[in-house]
Design an enzyme around this catalytic site. Structure first.
Site, PDB file in Angstrom:
ATOM      1  N   CYS A  26      98.607  -8.998  31.952  1.00  0.00           N
ATOM      2  CA  CYS A  26      99.169 -10.214  31.371  1.00  0.00           C
ATOM      3  C   CYS A  26      98.259 -10.619  30.216  1.00  0.00           C
ATOM      4  CB  CYS A  26      99.311 -11.314  32.417  1.00  0.00           C
ATOM      5  SG  CYS A  26      97.773 -11.758  33.244  1.00  0.00           S
ATOM      6  N   HIS A 537      71.574   2.512  28.262  1.00  0.00           N
ATOM      7  CA  HIS A 537      72.746   3.336  27.994  1.00  0.00           C
ATOM      8  C   HIS A 537      72.267   4.612  27.306  1.00  0.00           C
ATOM      9  CE1 HIS A 537      76.624   4.632  26.424  1.00  0.00           C
ATOM     10  NE2 HIS A 537      77.224   3.679  27.115  1.00  0.00           N
TER      11      HIS A 537
END
Length: 626
Positions: A26, A537
């Site tokens: 949505c 990362h």
């Protein structure tokens, strides 16, 4: 974290594609229907950068992402076959709670239409404003063109609903659209308007106005799912694609016009009449209740159950009063976020609350609710009270909407007409009242002058007295701004440094715990004993490797000490495959510190000081806001 990486990690943590029966999105959240809920790691998903929170309600596992949800959803579809297949069976559907199945059905049918629904509603409202001010002539070409642009979605609503309902009921979508087209076919629509009798094989057809309706086509597609299933089993695959659709149309179009349509039309009228009866008992009480409860329903995703009622009211009466009751509730959450921003001295909360206020004004309340008001508890309750008062005011004036759209300052035009002043008054009363109540009573912060002096003195701490994050690898040091990745370079992920590794080993940078060991083994999140959050990362876009070339020695929840070997990776292989091995090391909760001081050296060995954190930790900040 980029959207592709976020989608891959969400997929992994919900149990993989094999565990997903259905998924759609949505305005702010992806809604998963899972085969096995226990296979999903809620806490792991909530810890992902880019995820606001996870809500379980109505039988759905809802991952709240925010404005980027459609992009993440698209990336999810790119790495799965979920857009064209589903593992859900009729037996599995029957096992679900009836209420959960209803909420899942309604949200699944209406959620994909949210964007065009809001845009069309806004255009209809603007057209009404232009006419009411005399800026365009209702008989002129300009009006006709704009009216066609705004009204086409609502006029042909059964066709749009047929498409999304077919997906939920596992029906051929084009067959469902053909059925919807028959309901609003011009000859039949003209016959209804002119009162011309129509029969089918001498059986009189009860004609009705099916354009803009909701229930008839949804019920018809549901019946179609059984008819199509029967003929698919009946015919051999060599003729199935021709004969199954043929017999479905031959049977379903007359059956819908003779039986399903009239029943659904009666149900639509009954629902509208029932709603009107409740509303007319006391519009003010109705507004108070809906204004107070709307955001509670939104939190659990249950508000979708009322969307058909809103559309049905418009179809039957031409206007909807339910929408007018709920707009002030949205404004109230935005106002509460503004109240937090004006009062708090917490840098992290200030950084969250102002954007949450802005997005709330434009109808998206998840950042305000999950990031601010619900987190502080009392502001959420005060916003519900303000929303109730605003909803009561709006209803007292008889405010109503000519279309259904996101409740925001941009969609005021859809409420133009009877009671418009009441809606505007209710909206801004809710917004201002929630802001004032939150500022006065929402939460308490320490106001001790001595503490403020101490906080200021903390800024001048010697580096060595701060919390130290050591280098997790050996290599050349870069500023984050030099990293070839906007998410890290902009500082959006946090503050820190980056290292171009000279060896393929990653060591623990802190004493604490592994908050997240990504399944792809390329990224790790740590939490220090004092509350610092460190994200490492390894390389850029290395999620694409799916763990190939990486070896991990830890798992989520493990305790670590500075210098422990966390992972190894094949540095040469990564470079040969064209991957940038630059490794960002960022403090993701940097806003909880007065200073995050990166080391100025151009080269670091693992274990050497890389970042120093000075000032209040996350733990100290939590003590200040209750």
């Amino acid at each position: 974290m980029d959207k592709k990486e976020l989608a891959a990690n969400i997929l992994e943590q919900v149990g993989g594609e094999k565990n997903i029966k259905d998924v759609y999105h949505c305005a702010t959240r992806m809604r998963f229907t899972l085969l096995d809920r226990s296979a999903a790691d809620k806490s792991a998903i909530e810890s992902l950068s880019g995820v606001v929170t996870v809500v379980e309600s109505g039988g759905m596992f809802q991952v709240v992402i925010g404005n980027d949800v459609s992009d993440v959803y698209d990336e999810l579809l790119q790495i799965t076959s979920l857009s064209t297949s589903s593992t859900e069976s009729a037996t599995e559907r029957q096992k679900e709670n009836l209420f959960n199945r209803f909420v899942d059905l309604i949200s699944g049918i209406f959620s994909p239409l949210l964007g065009v629904l809001a845009a069309s509603g806004l255009l209809k409202g603007l057209n009404a404003v232009l006419v009411s001010f005399g800026w365009i002539d209702q008989t002129g070409g300009t009006y006709k063109v704009l009216n066609a642009a705004g009204d086409s979605f609502f006029y042909f609503l059964p066709i749009f609903l047929a498409f999304t309902a077919a997906r939920k009921f596992k029906v051929n979508q084009f067959l469902a659209v053909a059925l919807a087209g028959a309901l609003i076919y011009p000859d039949l629509a003209t016959a209804f308007k002119e009162g011309i009798s129509v029969d089918f094989m001498s059986i009189p057809v009860v004609l009705a106005q099916y354009s803009s309706t909701v229930i008839p086509i949804i019920l018809a597609v549901w019946v179609l799912s059984y008819v199509e299933g029967f003929f698919k089993k009946l015919f051999h695959e060599s003729v199935r694609n021709l004969l199954a659709p043929f017999f479905c149309l031959v049977i379903m179009v007359p059956l819908t016009l003779l039986v399903v349509g009239p029943i659904a039309t009666f149900a639509s009228s009954s629902i509208a009449a029932g709603y009107l009866a409740i509303y007319t008992i006391s519009p003010i009480v109705s507004g108070l209740i809906m204004g107070a409860m709307w955001q509670v329903l939104v939190i659990f995703g249950l508000h979708w159950g009322l969307v058909p009622v809103m559309l049905n009211n418009i179809s039957v009466y031409g206007r909807d009063t339910l929408s007018a009751m709920t707009g002030p509730a949205v404004a109230a959450q935005a106002g509460a976020a503004l109240g937090v921003f004006l009062k708090t001295r917490n840098k992290g909360m200030k950084a969250l609350s102002l954007p949450a206020f802005v997005t709330g004004l434009f109808g998206i309340t998840e950042p305000a609710v999950y990031g601010v008001t619900l987190k502080l508890k009392r502001p959420f309750l005060l916003a519900c009270i303000a929303g109730a008062i605003g909803g009561g005011i709006s209803s007292a004036f008889g405010a109503s909407a000519i279309a259904t759209a996101t409740k925001s300052i941009l969609t005021f035009p859809i409420f133009v007409g009877p009671g418009f002043i009441g809606y505007v008054l209710g909206y801004f009363v809710a917004l201002v009242l929630a802001c004032v109540l939150t500022y006065l009573f929402g939460f308490k912060e320490e106001a001790d002058p001595a503490r403020e002096k101490q906080r200021n003195e903390e800024i001048s701490y010697n580096k060595n007295k701060g919390e130290v994050v050591v280098s997790p690898m050996t290599g050349e040091v870069l500023r984050l701004a030099e990293v070839d990745d906007p998410a890290f370079a902009s500082g959006g992920m946090g503050q820190g440094i980056a290292i171009i590794p000279s060896e393929g080993k990653l060591y623990a940078p802190i004493d604490g715990k592994v908050e997240m060991a990504f399944p792809t083994k390329h990224a790790y999140g740590f939490r220090t004993v004092d509350g610092g959050e460190v994200l490492i990362h390894i390389g850029l876009d290395t999620v694409k490797l799916g763990g190939e070339g990486f070896t991990s020695y830890v798992k989520t929840g493990d305790s670590v000490t500075k210098g422990d070997l966390i992972a190894e990776f094949d540095l040469d292989s990564l470079r040969k495959k064209g991957f940038d091995c630059t490794t960002p090391i960022v403090i993701t909760n940097a806003l909880n510190y007065q200073e995050v001081i990166p080391e100025s050296k151009k080269f670091l060995k693992h274990g050497e000081t890389a970042i120093t954190l000075v000032g209040s930790s996350d733990t100290n900040e939590k003590k200040e806001i209750s």
